[in-house]
Design a protein around this motif. Structure first.
Motif, PDB file in Angstrom:
ATOM      1  N   GLN A 160       0.883  -1.093   0.203  1.00  0.00           N
ATOM      2  CA  GLN A 160      -0.123  -0.010  -0.150  1.00  0.00           C
ATOM      3  C   GLN A 160       0.811   1.289   0.090  1.00  0.00           C
ATOM      4  N   LEU A 161       0.886   2.055  -0.955  1.00  0.00           N
ATOM      5  CA  LEU A 161       1.765   3.114  -1.080  1.00  0.00           C
ATOM      6  C   LEU A 161       0.861   4.510  -1.032  1.00  0.00           C
ATOM      7  N   THR A 162       1.404   5.407  -0.262  1.00  0.00           N
ATOM      8  CA  THR A 162       0.791   6.803   0.112  1.00  0.00           C
ATOM      9  C   THR A 162       1.733   7.812  -0.423  1.00  0.00           C
ATOM     10  N   TYR A 163       1.227   8.794  -1.016  1.00  0.00           N
ATOM     11  CA  TYR A 163       1.976   9.928  -1.631  1.00  0.00           C
ATOM     12  C   TYR A 163       1.517  11.086  -0.966  1.00  0.00           C
ATOM     13  N   LEU A 164       2.137  12.071  -0.499  1.00  0.00           N
ATOM     14  CA  LEU A 164       1.692  13.206   0.342  1.00  0.00           C
ATOM     15  C   LEU A 164       2.439  14.443  -0.163  1.00  0.00           C
ATOM     16  N   ARG A 165       1.690  15.502  -0.496  1.00  0.00           N
ATOM     17  CA  ARG A 165       2.323  16.761  -0.952  1.00  0.00           C
ATOM     18  C   ARG A 165       1.569  17.816  -0.744  1.00  0.00           C
ATOM     19  N   ASP A 166       1.634  18.831  -0.166  1.00  0.00           N
ATOM     20  CA  ASP A 166       0.641  19.953  -0.125  1.00  0.00           C
ATOM     21  C   ASP A 166      -0.502  19.898   0.105  1.00  0.00           C
ATOM     22  N   GLY A 167      -0.801  19.063   1.270  1.00  0.00           N
ATOM     23  CA  GLY A 167      -2.151  18.469   1.622  1.00  0.00           C
ATOM     24  C   GLY A 167      -2.963  17.556   0.581  1.00  0.00           C
ATOM     25  N   GLN A 168      -1.920  17.276  -0.527  1.00  0.00           N
ATOM     26  CA  GLN A 168      -2.755  16.252  -1.524  1.00  0.00           C
ATOM     27  C   GLN A 168      -2.189  14.793  -0.936  1.00  0.00           C
ATOM     28  N   THR A 169      -3.128  13.780  -1.079  1.00  0.00           N
ATOM     29  CA  THR A 169      -2.782  12.424  -0.693  1.00  0.00           C
ATOM     30  C   THR A 169      -3.286  11.603  -2.016  1.00  0.00           C
ATOM     31  N   LEU A 170      -2.236  10.754  -2.303  1.00  0.00           N
ATOM     32  CA  LEU A 170      -2.739   9.700  -3.357  1.00  0.00           C
ATOM     33  C   LEU A 170      -2.162   8.398  -2.968  1.00  0.00           C
ATOM     34  N   GLN A 171      -2.921   7.550  -2.965  1.00  0.00           N
ATOM     35  CA  GLN A 171      -2.869   6.024  -2.639  1.00  0.00           C
ATOM     36  C   GLN A 171      -2.885   5.136  -3.826  1.00  0.00           C
ATOM     37  N   ARG A 172      -1.926   4.137  -3.962  1.00  0.00           N
ATOM     38  CA  ARG A 172      -2.122   3.072  -4.775  1.00  0.00           C
ATOM     39  C   ARG A 172      -1.624   1.877  -4.291  1.00  0.00           C
ATOM     40  N   MET A 173      -1.986   0.945  -4.958  1.00  0.00           N
ATOM     41  CA  MET A 173      -1.722  -0.625  -4.799  1.00  0.00           C
ATOM     42  C   MET A 173      -0.332  -1.214  -5.748  1.00  0.00           C
ATOM     43  N   ALA A 174       0.383  -1.770  -5.320  1.00  0.00           N
ATOM     44  CA  ALA A 174       1.483  -2.417  -6.131  1.00  0.00           C
ATOM     45  C   ALA A 174       1.763  -3.868  -5.731  1.00  0.00           C
ATOM     46  N   LYS A 175       2.030  -4.815  -6.549  1.00  0.00           N
ATOM     47  CA  LYS A 175       2.415  -6.037  -6.246  1.00  0.00           C
ATOM     48  C   LYS A 175       3.880  -6.363  -6.855  1.00  0.00           C
ATOM     49  N   HIS A 176       4.719  -7.064  -6.034  1.00  0.00           N
ATOM     50  CA  HIS A 176       5.945  -7.433  -6.310  1.00  0.00           C
ATOM     51  C   HIS A 176       6.120  -8.984  -5.945  1.00  0.00           C
ATOM     52  N   TYR A 177       6.350  -9.692  -6.943  1.00  0.00           N
ATOM     53  CA  TYR A 177       6.507 -11.286  -6.792  1.00  0.00           C
ATOM     54  C   TYR A 177       7.896 -11.618  -6.473  1.00  0.00           C
ATOM     55  N   VAL A 178       8.191 -12.485  -5.306  1.00  0.00           N
ATOM     56  CA  VAL A 178       9.409 -12.783  -4.977  1.00  0.00           C
ATOM     57  C   VAL A 178       9.806 -14.174  -5.364  1.00  0.00           C
ATOM     58  N   TYR A 179      11.008 -14.076  -5.842  1.00  0.00           N
ATOM     59  CA  TYR A 179      11.600 -15.252  -6.535  1.00  0.00           C
ATOM     60  C   TYR A 179      13.024 -15.607  -5.974  1.00  0.00           C
ATOM     61  N   THR A 180      13.421 -16.738  -5.727  1.00  0.00           N
ATOM     62  CA  THR A 180      14.781 -17.097  -5.405  1.00  0.00           C
ATOM     63  C   THR A 180      15.637 -17.240  -6.505  1.00  0.00           C
ATOM     64  N   MET A 181      16.962 -16.825  -6.364  1.00  0.00           N
ATOM     65  CA  MET A 181      18.071 -16.914  -7.315  1.00  0.00           C
ATOM     66  C   MET A 181      18.078 -18.041  -8.147  1.00  0.00           C
ATOM     67  N   ALA A 182      17.785 -19.518  -7.379  1.00  0.00           N
ATOM     68  CA  ALA A 182      17.582 -20.536  -8.226  1.00  0.00           C
ATOM     69  C   ALA A 182      16.159 -20.559  -8.956  1.00  0.00           C
ATOM     70  N   GLU A 183      15.264 -20.169  -8.520  1.00  0.00           N
ATOM     71  CA  GLU A 183      14.035 -20.072  -9.385  1.00  0.00           C
ATOM     72  C   GLU A 183      14.310 -19.245 -10.702  1.00  0.00           C
ATOM     73  N   LEU A 184      14.638 -17.929 -10.557  1.00  0.00           N
ATOM     74  CA  LEU A 184      15.083 -17.115 -11.408  1.00  0.00           C
ATOM     75  C   LEU A 184      16.073 -18.019 -12.637  1.00  0.00           C
ATOM     76  N   GLN A 185      16.879 -18.459 -12.152  1.00  0.00           N
ATOM     77  CA  GLN A 185      17.833 -19.331 -13.001  1.00  0.00           C
ATOM     78  C   GLN A 185      17.243 -20.243 -13.846  1.00  0.00           C
ATOM     79  N   ARG A 186      16.311 -20.819 -13.198  1.00  0.00           N
ATOM     80  CA  ARG A 186      15.327 -21.927 -13.941  1.00  0.00           C
ATOM     81  C   ARG A 186      14.801 -21.232 -14.986  1.00  0.00           C
TER      82      ARG A 186
END
Length: 246
Positions: A184-210
């Motif tokens: 959950q990402l929140t950005y704040l500036r001069d009274g302005q608020t913006l929220q966004r969702m992001a996904k990051h998939y996590v791989y091991t080094m061995a998985e990436l190599q395969r």
């Protein structure tokens, strides 16, 4: 629709652009020039090019760069900058998984931590598209801070950052069933608020190599920094160097 389809615009882009420096860009482009073994005039593919800080610099160095990104705002900024300097930069707007980037590239790269956006099947499709775009022996660089050996030893649930006049809060939840960080990402500036969702998939080094091997790419080096230091458990950054099989 993928989570990133409408993510990269407005305050999000302003924060990302403000976090990058000209010195960092120059160092990264020098690194790319070395590890991709580029020759003047060769064709280079910039995947998730953003506003083109790498594409523009490499074009100044004499390479023919093609940039692809899903953000219309970023592509427009890159087009304007390339036109103003009369640089050899071609642009494509769209999702790399669905927009044909062409083929015959001597090299490709994906910098800026966008390499973690895809679950397994899509990651394999992504890497296969990279391989298809390259000539035999062509080289590819991927940059990520989301490999398991980096993230899991010191997992942070909350992180505040100040980027210029923008305050940025990241709140992370790790999904053990998907090996995915839901942020959950929140950005704040001069009274302005913006929220966004992001996904990051996590791989091991061995998985990436395969995955790389399945896609027809052979991993040749694994660095933790631009100076070529070997990647070790707990390092915050991973730079993967691969080559398309002959």
């Amino acid at each position: 629709m993928a989570w990133y389809d409408n993510f990269f615009n407005g305050l999000v882009q302003e924060a990302w652009n403000a976090a990058q420096t000209d010195e960092q860009t120059e160092l990264e482009c020098d690194f790319l020039n070395d590890v991709l073994e580029l020759q003047p005039g060769q064709r280079v593919l910039d995947v998730f090019c953003g506003h083109g800080r790498h594409a523009l610099e490499l074009a100044r160095m004499g390479y023919a760069v093609t940039g692809i990104d899903i953000s219309a705002e970023s592509i427009e900024a890159l087009r304007k900058a390339a036109k103003a300097e009369k640089l050899a930069v071609e642009t494509h707007l769209g999702d790399f998984l669905t927009v044909p980037p062409g083929d015959g590239f001597q090299a490709a790269y994906c910098l800026g931590n966008s390499f973690s956006f895809f679950p397994h099947d899509q990651m394999l499709a992504f890497l296969r598209k990279i391989a298809e775009s390259l000539v035999p022996g062509g080289r590819f660089v991927a940059d990520t801070a989301m490999v398991a050996e980096s993230v899991l030893p010191d997992f942070q649930e909350r992180n505040w950052m100040q980027i210029g006049d923008i305050t940025f809060l990241m709140e992370n939840e790790y999904d053990i069933h998907e090996s995915c960080i839901n942020a959950q990402l929140t950005y704040l500036r001069d009274g302005q608020t913006l929220q966004r969702m992001a996904k990051h998939y996590v791989y091991t080094m061995a998985e990436l190599q395969r995955l790389f091997t399945q896609a027809g790419l052979i991993l040749t080096d694994r660095y933790s920094s631009l100076d070529g230091s070997d990647f070790l458990l707990g390092d915050e950054r991973l730079l993967l160097i691969a080559q398309k099989t002959e």
